[in-house]
Design a protein around this motif. Structure first.
Motif, mmCIF file in Angstrom:
data_model
loop_
_atom_site.group_PDB
_atom_site.id
_atom_site.type_symbol
_atom_site.label_atom_id
_atom_site.label_comp_id
_atom_site.label_asym_id
_atom_site.label_seq_id
_atom_site.Cartn_x
_atom_site.Cartn_y
_atom_site.Cartn_z
ATOM 1 N N LEU A 113 1.107 -1.265 0.027
ATOM 2 C CA LEU A 113 -0.130 0.064 0.012
ATOM 3 C C LEU A 113 0.774 1.181 0.245
ATOM 4 C CD1 LEU A 113 -2.827 -1.233 2.439
ATOM 5 C CD2 LEU A 113 -3.222 -0.783 -0.075
ATOM 6 N N ARG A 114 1.963 1.098 0.870
ATOM 7 C CA ARG A 114 2.706 2.413 0.795
ATOM 8 C C ARG A 114 3.716 2.721 -0.606
ATOM 9 N NH1 ARG A 114 2.106 6.096 2.910
ATOM 10 N NH2 ARG A 114 4.235 6.860 2.915
ATOM 11 N N MET A 115 3.823 1.604 -1.220
ATOM 12 C CA MET A 115 4.486 1.401 -2.383
ATOM 13 C C MET A 115 3.437 2.225 -3.482
ATOM 14 S SD MET A 115 7.077 -1.441 -3.307
ATOM 15 C CE MET A 115 5.782 -2.547 -3.538
ATOM 16 N N TYR A 116 2.366 2.132 -3.526
ATOM 17 C CA TYR A 116 1.096 2.514 -4.407
ATOM 18 C C TYR A 116 0.965 4.018 -3.995
ATOM 19 C CZ TYR A 116 -2.797 2.678 -7.394
ATOM 20 O OH TYR A 116 -3.654 2.936 -8.474
ATOM 21 N N GLU A 117 0.786 4.137 -2.715
ATOM 22 C CA GLU A 117 0.657 5.783 -2.304
ATOM 23 C C GLU A 117 2.056 6.829 -2.818
ATOM 24 O OE1 GLU A 117 -1.785 7.741 -1.356
ATOM 25 O OE2 GLU A 117 -2.847 5.687 -1.880
ATOM 26 N N PHE A 118 3.144 6.007 -2.595
ATOM 27 C CA PHE A 118 4.190 6.817 -3.018
ATOM 28 C C PHE A 118 4.358 7.244 -4.580
ATOM 29 C CE2 PHE A 118 8.548 6.904 -5.012
ATOM 30 C CZ PHE A 118 8.962 7.867 -4.205
ATOM 31 N N ILE A 119 3.768 6.251 -5.234
ATOM 32 C CA ILE A 119 3.498 6.470 -6.897
ATOM 33 C C ILE A 119 2.384 7.713 -6.814
ATOM 34 C CG2 ILE A 119 2.854 5.524 -9.221
ATOM 35 C CD1 ILE A 119 4.343 2.767 -8.354
#
Length: 83
Positions: A13-19
């Motif tokens: 989820l954090r990787m997706y939010e970073f993008i």
């Protein structure tokens, strides 16, 4: 998906939010640093999020025809033309 085996739900989820954040920054600054490869990575992340039964709102990608081909006409950084 095998790309994300062993990664926690939180990390995915954090990787997706970073993008999502980087796309927002690009749009706000009027630049395009995020390209097709990043969009494809975000798509794979979203599929993984869905397969885990989690929920994440899809990224609102700006309309950018160059994104479809991932073509960038800007010169490469650090390269100087010499004669």
């Amino acid at each position: 998906m095998e790309d994300f085996d062993g990664l926690s739900d939180h990390f995915i989820l954090r990787m997706y939010e970073f993008i999502r954040h980087e796309v927002h920054v690009d749009a706000s600054a009027g630049t395009r640093l995020i390209g097709l490869a990043t969009r494809q990575r975000a798509d794979r992340l979203l599929k993984e999020i869905d397969s885990r039964g989690l929920f994440q709102k899809p990224i609102d990608w700006p309309d950018d025809p160059a994104m479809e081909s991932d073509r960038c006409d800007a010169p490469a950084f650090g390269l100087l033309k010499t004669t």
